[in-house]
Design a protein around this motif. Sequence first.
Motif, mmCIF file in Angstrom:
data_model
loop_
_atom_site.group_PDB
_atom_site.id
_atom_site.type_symbol
_atom_site.label_atom_id
_atom_site.label_comp_id
_atom_site.label_asym_id
_atom_site.label_seq_id
_atom_site.Cartn_x
_atom_site.Cartn_y
_atom_site.Cartn_z
ATOM 1 N N ASP A 88 4.414 -1.340 5.593
ATOM 2 C CA ASP A 88 2.998 -1.078 5.799
ATOM 3 C C ASP A 88 2.372 -0.660 4.473
ATOM 4 O OD1 ASP A 88 0.479 -0.134 6.521
ATOM 5 O OD2 ASP A 88 1.193 0.804 8.369
ATOM 6 N N VAL A 89 1.316 -1.376 4.067
ATOM 7 C CA VAL A 89 0.707 -1.084 2.769
ATOM 8 C C VAL A 89 0.146 0.330 2.719
ATOM 9 C CG1 VAL A 89 -1.624 -1.913 3.307
ATOM 10 C CG2 VAL A 89 -0.739 -2.119 0.977
ATOM 11 N N ALA A 90 -0.113 0.929 3.884
ATOM 12 C CA ALA A 90 -0.587 2.318 3.915
ATOM 13 C C ALA A 90 0.465 3.271 3.359
ATOM 14 C CB ALA A 90 -0.962 2.712 5.343
ATOM 15 N N ASP A 91 1.721 2.836 3.362
ATOM 16 C CA ASP A 91 2.803 3.672 2.847
ATOM 17 C C ASP A 91 3.070 3.441 1.361
ATOM 18 O OD1 ASP A 91 3.226 4.778 5.385
ATOM 19 O OD2 ASP A 91 4.567 3.140 5.964
ATOM 20 N N LEU A 92 2.302 2.539 0.747
ATOM 21 C CA LEU A 92 2.437 2.303 -0.686
ATOM 22 C C LEU A 92 1.606 3.364 -1.404
ATOM 23 C CD1 LEU A 92 3.468 0.641 -3.040
ATOM 24 C CD2 LEU A 92 1.589 -0.963 -2.684
ATOM 25 N N SER A 93 2.270 4.363 -1.923
ATOM 26 C CA SER A 93 1.591 5.548 -2.451
ATOM 27 C C SER A 93 1.132 5.369 -3.892
ATOM 28 C CB SER A 93 2.523 6.753 -2.382
ATOM 29 O OG SER A 93 3.602 6.597 -3.291
ATOM 30 N N GLU A 94 0.216 6.227 -4.281
ATOM 31 C CA GLU A 94 -0.248 6.248 -5.661
ATOM 32 C C GLU A 94 0.907 6.574 -6.609
ATOM 33 O OE1 GLU A 94 -3.670 8.444 -8.424
ATOM 34 O OE2 GLU A 94 -3.516 8.886 -6.271
ATOM 35 N N THR A 95 1.777 7.485 -6.180
ATOM 36 C CA THR A 95 2.923 7.858 -7.004
ATOM 37 C C THR A 95 3.827 6.660 -7.268
ATOM 38 O OG1 THR A 95 2.907 10.120 -6.150
ATOM 39 C CG2 THR A 95 4.959 9.348 -7.142
ATOM 40 N N GLU A 142 -7.426 -0.283 3.231
ATOM 41 C CA GLU A 142 -6.244 -0.089 2.391
ATOM 42 C C GLU A 142 -6.370 -0.883 1.088
ATOM 43 O OE1 GLU A 142 -3.682 1.932 2.489
ATOM 44 O OE2 GLU A 142 -4.514 2.879 4.287
ATOM 45 N N PHE A 143 -6.952 -2.069 1.182
ATOM 46 C CA PHE A 143 -7.198 -2.839 -0.037
ATOM 47 C C PHE A 143 -8.108 -2.039 -0.965
ATOM 48 C CE2 PHE A 143 -9.515 -5.882 -2.659
ATOM 49 C CZ PHE A 143 -8.507 -6.716 -3.100
ATOM 50 N N CYS A 144 -9.171 -1.468 -0.393
ATOM 51 C CA CYS A 144 -10.093 -0.654 -1.194
ATOM 52 C C CYS A 144 -9.386 0.560 -1.788
ATOM 53 C CB CYS A 144 -11.272 -0.204 -0.334
ATOM 54 S SG CYS A 144 -12.349 -1.546 0.211
ATOM 55 N N ARG A 145 -8.511 1.182 -0.997
ATOM 56 C CA ARG A 145 -7.778 2.361 -1.492
ATOM 57 C C ARG A 145 -6.947 1.998 -2.718
ATOM 58 N NH1 ARG A 145 -2.614 4.594 -0.990
ATOM 59 N NH2 ARG A 145 -1.910 2.846 0.305
ATOM 60 N N LEU A 146 -6.283 0.867 -2.654
ATOM 61 C CA LEU A 146 -5.421 0.480 -3.771
ATOM 62 C C LEU A 146 -6.229 0.031 -4.981
ATOM 63 C CD1 LEU A 146 -2.602 -1.221 -1.713
ATOM 64 C CD2 LEU A 146 -2.491 0.941 -2.938
ATOM 65 N N VAL A 147 -7.403 -0.549 -4.749
ATOM 66 C CA VAL A 147 -8.287 -0.848 -5.871
ATOM 67 C C VAL A 147 -8.691 0.449 -6.561
ATOM 68 C CG1 VAL A 147 -10.573 -1.708 -6.530
ATOM 69 C CG2 VAL A 147 -9.161 -3.039 -4.960
#
Length: 358
Positions: free
Chosen positions: A91-98, A139-144
């Motif tokens: 789940d891309v929601a689990d792809l963290s900033e860290t 989630e796309f926006c979050r990662l951008v």
Amino acid sequence: MAGAATATSRYSRIREDLDMSIFNSNWREVDTDKVSMNGTPLFGDIFSGAGGLSVGFRSAGFRKAFSAEINKHASETLRHNFPESYHFEGDVADLSETKIKSVLEGRKLDVLVGGPPCQGFSVAGKRQIDDPRNELFLEFCRLVEICQPEFFVMENVPGILTMQKGAVTNAILQKFEDIGYPETSVRILEAAEYGVPQLRTRAIFVGNRLNVKNPYPKPTHSRDNYISINDAMDDLKNLPRDPATNHEWTNHSAAYEARISKVPAGGSLYETFRDAFKRQYSGVPSMAAKENHGGTHIHYEKNRVLSARELARLQTFPDDFFFKGGMKKAYWQIGNAVPCLLAEKIGLAIRAGLTSSN
């Protein structure tokens, strides 16, 4: 030919209106034959599927830092064909900033690409951009926001642009502005106009934080010189099945083949499931590639459906790109991909944008 002409003009009116709109004027066309190939910009690909965007951007001279995809078989395909880059399966929601920062190791990400599904947008009635059903878009926006790329590219079905009479498009553009990308535009691109042997339209959102006009590739083909389905795959039609190259297709009984033999070009084997098992026209680009759980298009000449490799040719995947998971999973991956050649042209245009901003 009539069916092909209808398909290619399906979104022509909205495409023209979109390009003429003063509210969507922040774009320019780039001659991709003249783009400088100096340097190796870095990109990430989320909601990657089998990697059509990744193949295209790699062909355009980009280096991939990471990808993210939840599907097991598509993830196996990505790891097999892109062993040099990090892949996040889940789940891309689990792809963290860290995690992202550890993968980038201090490098700047030039471009983030992806095609998040937008199920919440398709529900009738008034819906907000923050509707939970739009979680994947958010989630796309979050990662951008996390990656802060110079450019992002988001692809989707063109039908998204007509939802709620354009209100959905405006909400998407506003969301990108809210996260620091006020210079965002959207256009409908027809894959056949970029050398893809298939009539397939995609909505392409491009945004940047460099205060420049968003680069889109200038068409290289027109209806007078489209690449035909025959050009793309005629050399495969008499080859035997070969799992090692994904040249496999659904087994048909003799009775079923007899039924297929009666389907005319442009027609379907089924009255109630007319979007599958359609006989392709010869001499023109194919209809939009579909996966349809094995019910893919019927060959223009043979009394069988297209093989997975033939479908991959229509999506302009290179022949050495192998799809994991078996024939049915390969169909699904290929049918849902962005045509690689279209992605390459978009990537070359983005390179021009990166160069002009320096």
